[in-house]
Enzyme design. Structure first.
Site, PDB file in Angstrom:
ATOM      1  N   ASN A 121       0.632  -1.184   0.081  1.00 29.64           N
ATOM      2  CA  ASN A 121      -0.050   0.090   0.150  1.00 29.64           C
ATOM      3  C   ASN A 121       1.280   1.741  -0.279  1.00 29.64           C
ATOM      4  OD1 ASN A 121      -1.839   1.980   0.479  1.00 29.64           O
ATOM      5  ND2 ASN A 121      -2.386   0.911   2.534  1.00 29.64           N
ATOM      6  N   LYS A 169       0.187   3.972  -0.250  1.00 27.35           N
ATOM      7  CA  LYS A 169      -1.013   5.717   0.505  1.00 27.35           C
ATOM      8  C   LYS A 169      -0.430   6.758  -0.284  1.00 27.35           C
ATOM      9  CE  LYS A 169       0.123   3.129   4.598  1.00 27.35           C
ATOM     10  NZ  LYS A 169       0.068   3.263   6.175  1.00 27.35           N
ATOM     11  N   HIS A 182      -9.937   0.789   5.393  1.00 26.81           N
ATOM     12  CA  HIS A 182      -8.449   1.056   6.088  1.00 26.81           C
ATOM     13  C   HIS A 182      -8.158   2.076   7.147  1.00 26.81           C
ATOM     14  CE1 HIS A 182      -3.725   1.786   6.874  1.00 26.81           C
ATOM     15  NE2 HIS A 182      -3.878   1.373   6.054  1.00 26.81           N
ATOM     16  N   GLU A 195      -6.871   4.235   8.145  1.00 29.18           N
ATOM     17  CA  GLU A 195      -6.551   6.003   7.556  1.00 29.18           C
ATOM     18  C   GLU A 195      -8.342   6.450   6.729  1.00 29.18           C
ATOM     19  OE1 GLU A 195      -3.357   5.835   5.604  1.00 29.18           O
ATOM     20  OE2 GLU A 195      -2.212   5.260   7.218  1.00 29.18           O
ATOM     21  N   GLU A 205      -4.577  -4.683  11.237  1.00 29.98           N
ATOM     22  CA  GLU A 205      -3.921  -4.079  11.205  1.00 29.98           C
ATOM     23  C   GLU A 205      -4.306  -2.961  12.741  1.00 29.98           C
ATOM     24  OE1 GLU A 205      -2.566  -2.615   6.918  1.00 29.98           O
ATOM     25  OE2 GLU A 205      -3.878  -1.591   6.939  1.00 29.98           O
ATOM     26  N   GLY A 226       2.593   1.917  10.301  1.00 27.41           N
ATOM     27  CA  GLY A 226       3.385   3.463  10.025  1.00 27.41           C
ATOM     28  C   GLY A 226       4.072   3.957  11.742  1.00 27.41           C
ATOM     29  N   SER A 246       3.693  -1.968  10.233  1.00 25.71           N
ATOM     30  CA  SER A 246       5.045  -1.856  10.145  1.00 25.71           C
ATOM     31  C   SER A 246       5.875  -3.320  10.421  1.00 25.71           C
ATOM     32  CB  SER A 246       5.381  -1.470  11.555  1.00 25.71           C
ATOM     33  OG  SER A 246       5.001  -0.001  12.333  1.00 25.71           O
TER      34      SER A 246
HETATM   35  C1  PEP Z   1      -0.718  -0.112   6.324  1.00 31.10           C
HETATM   36  O1  PEP Z   1      -0.827   1.543   6.436  1.00 31.10           O
HETATM   37  O2  PEP Z   1      -1.223  -0.799   5.229  1.00 31.10           O
HETATM   38  C2  PEP Z   1       0.488  -0.433   7.085  1.00 31.10           C
HETATM   39  C3  PEP Z   1       0.333  -1.651   7.097  1.00 31.10           C
HETATM   40  O3  PEP Z   1       0.968   0.802   6.842  1.00 31.10           O
HETATM   41  P1  PEP Z   1       2.817   0.549   7.646  1.00 31.10           P
HETATM   42  O4  PEP Z   1       3.287  -0.960   6.916  1.00 31.10           O
HETATM   43  O5  PEP Z   1       4.155   1.518   6.959  1.00 31.10           O
HETATM   44  O6  PEP Z   1       2.593   0.211   9.262  1.00 31.10           O
END
Ligand code: PEP
Length: 250
Positions: free
Chosen positions: A9, A11, A95, A97, A166, A172, A212
């Site tokens: 992803n 973003k 997601h 976000e 997640e 992040g 992460s």
């Molecule tokens: C995400 O936003 O789907 C995600 C997993 O981000 P990150 O790997 O940067 O934590």
């Protein structure tokens, strides 16, 4: 059969030159999907068509966002049928976000999944708890509530939906769920899917871990029974990191 999936992803990152460079670097890595792995890339929407045209079969390309309406006077929006018409095959829905920053509630998410499925797009439905919810020991009930909206879909539809767990506190932040924490939640999600849709459908549903995930921790996470791959944010922005993560998924 349950697919093993690594999804990147991107973003709202990377201007055109950097995005193209990363995509070409990934194409040059000749990533092999033949051993049952599916590799998905979710770039910003403006790069979708170019990437689909350049694709050499290494990846499936998906959209991070789209509007639940079919078409019409929705300035600035992109529809599921438009995505399908350029060769897109996946979408992300739910997601954190989008839920938090863009206030997408359950009804919006149900509508988005419905329109995506209607137009033949596969869906990764994301769920995850906040740090506060985990500290209050509400992490399982939060996920249970988020999964409950899948009741709006039939067994025929659910086969095109994968889940990404997640935890918001891990996205992040550089802080990953431990294999024990992730395992506990993935086992729980599989149990919930079983009570919603029965054993066979639950068993065939891919459940990805996101938060992460990096070359440092992916192998240990992917070894857990109910972790079928990863949804990768930051580490998907580097061709070496992303391909190392793909390599350790077996
Ligand atoms: C995400 O936003 O789907 C995600 C997993 O981000 P990150 O790997 O940067 O934590």
């Amino acid at each position: 059969m349950r697919n093993k999936i690594v999804a990147g992803n991107w973003k709202m990152n990377l201007d055109a030159d950097a995005a193209k460079r990363l995509y070409l670097d990934l194409l040059n890595k000749s990533i092999d999907q033949s051993d049952g792995k599916m590799i998905l890339i979710f770039p910003p929407n403006i790069y979708l068509q170019d990437f689909i045209e350049r694709n050499n079969g290494s990846f499936e390309i998906g959209a991070q966002n789209f509007n639940a309406k079919s078409n019409g006077a929705y300035t600035g929006e992109v529809s599921a049928s438009q995505l399908k018409s350029i060769g897109c095959s996946w979408v992300l829905v739910g997601h954190s976000e989008r839920r938090i920053l863009f206030k997408e509630d359950d009804q919006v998410l149900v509508n988005k999944i419905k329109t995506a499925l209607k137009h033949g797009l596969n869906v990764i439905y994301c769920c995850g708890e906040s740090l506060n919810e985990r500290e209050q020991l509400q992490h399982k009930s939060k996920i249970q509530n988020q999964l409950a909206l899948l009741k709006s879909f039939s067994l025929d539809e659910v086969q095109f939906i994968s889940i990404a767990y997640e935890p918001i506190w891990a996205i992040g932040t550089g802080e990953t769920a431990s294999p024990e924490q992730a395992s506990e939640m993935h086992d729980f999600i599989r149990e919930e899917l079983t009570s919603l849709f029965g054993l066979e459908t639950a068993d065939n549903t891919s459940i990805l871990y996101g938060g992460s995930c990096s070359p440092r921790n992916a192998e240990t996470l992917f070894k857990c029974d109910n972790i079928d791959g990863g949804l990768i944010g930051g580490a998907a922005l580097d061709a070496d990191s992303f391909s190392s993560i793909i390599e350790v998924l077996s």
